[in-house]
Design a protein around this motif. Structure first.
Motif, PDB file in Angstrom:
ATOM      1  N   SER A  14      15.833 110.555 -30.341  1.00 26.49           N
ATOM      2  CA  SER A  14      14.499 110.994 -30.754  1.00 26.49           C
ATOM      3  C   SER A  14      14.491 112.334 -31.477  1.00 26.49           C
ATOM      4  CB  SER A  14      13.579 111.073 -29.532  1.00 26.49           C
ATOM      5  OG  SER A  14      13.991 112.123 -28.663  1.00 26.49           O
ATOM      6  N   ILE A  15      15.617 113.038 -31.488  1.00 28.73           N
ATOM      7  CA  ILE A  15      15.670 114.354 -32.129  1.00 28.73           C
ATOM      8  C   ILE A  15      16.698 114.364 -33.254  1.00 28.73           C
ATOM      9  CG2 ILE A  15      14.931 115.571 -30.053  1.00 28.73           C
ATOM     10  CD1 ILE A  15      17.845 116.299 -29.529  1.00 28.73           C
ATOM     11  N   GLU A  16      16.559 115.325 -34.142  1.00 27.81           N
ATOM     12  CA  GLU A  16      17.522 115.472 -35.239  1.00 27.81           C
ATOM     13  C   GLU A  16      18.796 116.100 -34.689  1.00 27.81           C
ATOM     14  OE1 GLU A  16      17.874 117.698 -39.578  1.00 27.81           O
ATOM     15  OE2 GLU A  16      15.887 117.327 -38.689  1.00 27.81           O
ATOM     16  N   THR A  17      19.938 115.475 -34.961  1.00 29.36           N
ATOM     17  CA  THR A  17      21.212 115.941 -34.406  1.00 29.36           C
ATOM     18  C   THR A  17      22.309 115.892 -35.463  1.00 29.36           C
ATOM     19  OG1 THR A  17      21.801 113.713 -33.666  1.00 29.36           O
ATOM     20  CG2 THR A  17      20.641 115.110 -32.087  1.00 29.36           C
ATOM     21  N   ASN A  18      23.388 116.609 -35.189  1.00 32.88           N
ATOM     22  CA  ASN A  18      24.587 116.532 -36.034  1.00 32.88           C
ATOM     23  C   ASN A  18      25.835 116.475 -35.147  1.00 32.88           C
ATOM     24  OD1 ASN A  18      24.586 119.099 -35.047  1.00 32.88           O
ATOM     25  ND2 ASN A  18      24.983 120.115 -37.014  1.00 32.88           N
ATOM     26  N   TYR A  19      25.717 115.739 -34.061  1.00 29.82           N
ATOM     27  CA  TYR A  19      26.827 115.616 -33.119  1.00 29.82           C
ATOM     28  C   TYR A  19      26.822 114.222 -32.493  1.00 29.82           C
ATOM     29  CZ  TYR A  19      22.999 116.695 -29.879  1.00 29.82           C
ATOM     30  OH  TYR A  19      21.808 116.685 -29.198  1.00 29.82           O
ATOM     31  N   LEU A 158      30.141 111.303 -40.402  1.00 28.27           N
ATOM     32  CA  LEU A 158      29.003 110.395 -40.211  1.00 28.27           C
ATOM     33  C   LEU A 158      27.800 111.121 -39.616  1.00 28.27           C
ATOM     34  CD1 LEU A 158      30.692 107.146 -38.778  1.00 28.27           C
ATOM     35  CD2 LEU A 158      30.098 107.685 -41.143  1.00 28.27           C
ATOM     36  N   VAL A 159      28.048 112.007 -38.644  1.00 31.22           N
ATOM     37  CA  VAL A 159      26.930 112.678 -37.982  1.00 31.22           C
ATOM     38  C   VAL A 159      26.398 113.849 -38.812  1.00 31.22           C
ATOM     39  CG1 VAL A 159      27.630 111.961 -35.677  1.00 31.22           C
ATOM     40  CG2 VAL A 159      28.466 114.138 -36.575  1.00 31.22           C
ATOM     41  N   GLU A 160      27.276 114.563 -39.492  1.00 32.54           N
ATOM     42  CA  GLU A 160      26.839 115.742 -40.239  1.00 32.54           C
ATOM     43  C   GLU A 160      26.299 115.399 -41.623  1.00 32.54           C
ATOM     44  OE1 GLU A 160      29.521 119.002 -40.505  1.00 32.54           O
ATOM     45  OE2 GLU A 160      28.996 119.715 -38.503  1.00 32.54           O
ATOM     46  N   ASN A 161      26.982 114.506 -42.314  1.00 30.77           N
ATOM     47  CA  ASN A 161      26.616 114.217 -43.700  1.00 30.77           C
ATOM     48  C   ASN A 161      25.690 113.017 -43.844  1.00 30.77           C
ATOM     49  OD1 ASN A 161      28.385 116.321 -44.421  1.00 30.77           O
ATOM     50  ND2 ASN A 161      30.120 114.924 -44.593  1.00 30.77           N
ATOM     51  N   GLN A 162      25.787 112.072 -42.908  1.00 33.62           N
ATOM     52  CA  GLN A 162      25.015 110.844 -43.042  1.00 33.62           C
ATOM     53  C   GLN A 162      23.901 110.706 -42.006  1.00 33.62           C
ATOM     54  OE1 GLN A 162      25.519 109.109 -45.623  1.00 33.62           O
ATOM     55  NE2 GLN A 162      27.543 109.761 -46.302  1.00 33.62           N
ATOM     56  N   GLY A 163      23.902 111.566 -40.987  1.00 34.43           N
ATOM     57  CA  GLY A 163      22.838 111.512 -39.994  1.00 34.43           C
ATOM     58  C   GLY A 163      22.930 110.365 -39.017  1.00 34.43           C
ATOM     59  N   ALA A 164      24.113 109.762 -38.906  1.00 34.85           N
ATOM     60  CA  ALA A 164      24.281 108.645 -37.973  1.00 34.85           C
ATOM     61  C   ALA A 164      24.271 109.140 -36.532  1.00 34.85           C
ATOM     62  CB  ALA A 164      25.597 107.916 -38.262  1.00 34.85           C
ATOM     63  N   LYS A 165      23.854 108.256 -35.643  1.00 30.46           N
ATOM     64  CA  LYS A 165      23.941 108.519 -34.211  1.00 30.46           C
ATOM     65  C   LYS A 165      25.199 107.827 -33.696  1.00 30.46           C
ATOM     66  CE  LYS A 165      19.855 110.561 -33.877  1.00 30.46           C
ATOM     67  NZ  LYS A 165      19.674 111.964 -33.462  1.00 30.46           N
ATOM     68  N   ILE A 166      26.072 108.597 -33.060  1.00 31.05           N
ATOM     69  CA  ILE A 166      27.362 108.063 -32.616  1.00 31.05           C
ATOM     70  C   ILE A 166      27.502 108.210 -31.104  1.00 31.05           C
ATOM     71  CG2 ILE A 166      29.861 108.202 -32.830  1.00 31.05           C
ATOM     72  CD1 ILE A 166      28.551 107.385 -35.422  1.00 31.05           C
ATOM     73  N   ILE A 167      27.880 107.107 -30.464  1.00 24.09           N
ATOM     74  CA  ILE A 167      28.206 107.112 -29.040  1.00 24.09           C
ATOM     75  C   ILE A 167      29.680 106.755 -28.901  1.00 24.09           C
ATOM     76  CG2 ILE A 167      27.779 106.044 -26.792  1.00 24.09           C
ATOM     77  CD1 ILE A 167      24.930 105.435 -27.767  1.00 24.09           C
ATOM     78  N   ILE A 168      30.426 107.601 -28.226  1.00 28.19           N
ATOM     79  CA  ILE A 168      31.840 107.353 -27.960  1.00 28.19           C
ATOM     80  C   ILE A 168      31.982 106.952 -26.496  1.00 28.19           C
ATOM     81  CG2 ILE A 168      34.157 108.373 -27.880  1.00 28.19           C
ATOM     82  CD1 ILE A 168      33.133 110.420 -29.987  1.00 28.19           C
ATOM     83  N   ILE A 169      32.734 105.880 -26.246  1.00 27.23           N
ATOM     84  CA  ILE A 169      33.040 105.485 -24.872  1.00 27.23           C
ATOM     85  C   ILE A 169      34.537 105.661 -24.656  1.00 27.23           C
ATOM     86  CG2 ILE A 169      33.081 103.595 -23.197  1.00 27.23           C
ATOM     87  CD1 ILE A 169      30.650 102.418 -24.530  1.00 27.23           C
ATOM     88  N   ALA A 170      34.899 106.444 -23.657  1.00 32.36           N
ATOM     89  CA  ALA A 170      36.320 106.723 -23.448  1.00 32.36           C
ATOM     90  C   ALA A 170      36.584 107.233 -22.038  1.00 32.36           C
ATOM     91  CB  ALA A 170      36.809 107.757 -24.464  1.00 32.36           C
ATOM     92  N   ASN A 171      37.839 107.216 -21.695  1.00 30.61           N
ATOM     93  CA  ASN A 171      38.331 107.850 -20.475  1.00 30.61           C
ATOM     94  C   ASN A 171      38.996 109.148 -20.918  1.00 30.61           C
ATOM     95  OD1 ASN A 171      39.671 108.723 -18.200  1.00 30.61           O
ATOM     96  ND2 ASN A 171      40.623 106.759 -17.722  1.00 30.61           N
ATOM     97  N   GLU A 172      38.302 110.263 -20.747  1.00 27.11           N
ATOM     98  CA  GLU A 172      38.820 111.528 -21.287  1.00 27.11           C
ATOM     99  C   GLU A 172      40.094 111.988 -20.586  1.00 27.11           C
ATOM    100  OE1 GLU A 172      36.403 114.505 -23.519  1.00 27.11           O
ATOM    101  OE2 GLU A 172      34.994 114.067 -21.883  1.00 27.11           O
ATOM    102  N   GLU A 173      40.341 111.503 -19.397  1.00 24.12           N
ATOM    103  CA  GLU A 173      41.594 111.838 -18.730  1.00 24.12           C
ATOM    104  C   GLU A 173      42.792 111.312 -19.524  1.00 24.12           C
ATOM    105  OE1 GLU A 173      41.860 110.775 -14.656  1.00 24.12           O
ATOM    106  OE2 GLU A 173      40.171 112.027 -14.032  1.00 24.12           O
ATOM    107  N   GLN A 174      42.573 110.212 -20.235  1.00 24.90           N
ATOM    108  CA  GLN A 174      43.610 109.672 -21.103  1.00 24.90           C
ATOM    109  C   GLN A 174      43.611 110.359 -22.463  1.00 24.90           C
ATOM    110  OE1 GLN A 174      46.003 107.437 -20.139  1.00 24.90           O
ATOM    111  NE2 GLN A 174      45.081 107.788 -18.126  1.00 24.90           N
ATOM    112  N   LEU A 175      42.421 110.696 -22.967  1.00 26.69           N
ATOM    113  CA  LEU A 175      42.322 111.350 -24.272  1.00 26.69           C
ATOM    114  C   LEU A 175      43.076 112.665 -24.306  1.00 26.69           C
ATOM    115  CD1 LEU A 175      38.676 111.000 -25.685  1.00 26.69           C
ATOM    116  CD2 LEU A 175      40.788 110.061 -26.613  1.00 26.69           C
TER     117      LEU A 175
END
Length: 217
Positions: A14-19, A158-175
């Motif tokens: 619902s808000i403008e984001t770049n992340y 994508l988020v900064e230049n194109q305004g896309a909304k991105i959701i990442i699904i991950a196990n950060e312990e592995q990342l």
């Protein structure tokens, strides 16, 4: 359902984001199931802030085993293709240019220009990045040959230049075991982190309904 986590995502939309937003959790806790069965339907109900006549379009892409950005671009187009066909839409120039290599990888897709809108076409018939919610799943399970910095760079564009909304699904312990993963890289791209905890009662009910309800009263 994890209502609080759904509300966090709805606020993000619902808000403008770049992340981007990351949904983090251990393997097997139901992150992907949560996205596909609960979160994605809710995303489809959210109107765009810029145009309340339109709703967000969510797409889900598993990066499991992906070896290049070309494969990611191809996967995005594969997910968008039936939407374009069904609704008679074309890609806005920004999204089309970023997927050109991906479109070219698909045999039988035809001329790239067939999918990219031009100035003679009504802009309402364009599909733009800022109308999409792209879920990149299994980031921690990509091929080692795909540099994590390139993936984050692509997401950042994508988020900064194109305004896309991105959701990442991950196990950060592995990342964090990836030699190219760093806190500075993460902070540049990810603005909100959601620690996924399964709703045990809902999961239990889902198992019963799926496996046993038809065969045993």
């Amino acid at each position: 359902m994890n209502i609080e986590q759904v509300e966090i995502i709805k606020q993000y939309l619902s808000i403008e984001t770049n992340y981007a937003v990351i949904i983090n959790g251990q393997y097997g806790v139901g992150k992907t199931h949560f996205y596909k069965n609960y979160l994605s339907p809710k995303i489809k109900e959210v109107s765009l802030a810029k145009d309340y006549r339109k709703k967000f379009t969510p797409i889900h892409i598993s990066l499991f085993g992906f070896k290049s950005l070309d494969e990611i671009q191809t996967a995005i187009f594969v997910e968008l293709y039936p939407i374009l066909k069904h609704k008679g839409l074309k890609l806005a120039a920004g999204i089309g240019k970023s997927l050109i290599r991906g479109i070219a990888q698909i045999k039988g897709a035809g001329d790239i220009d067939d999918y990219i809108g031009d100035i003679s076409q009504d802009a309402d018939d364009w599909l733009k990045y800022d109308e999409l919610v792209i879920c990149f799943d299994d980031l921690d399970r990509k091929s080692e040959s795909l540099d994590l910095r390139d993936v984050f760079g692509f997401i950042n564009s994508l988020v900064e230049n194109q305004g896309a909304k991105i959701i990442i699904i991950a196990n950060e312990e592995q990342l964090i075991k990836d030699e190219n993963y760093s806190s500075s890289l993460r902070e540049k791209v990810i603005g909100v982190s959601i620690q996924f905890e399964p709703d045990v009662e809902s999961v239990f009910k889902q198992i019963i309904d799926t496996r046993y309800s038809s065969s045993s009263k």
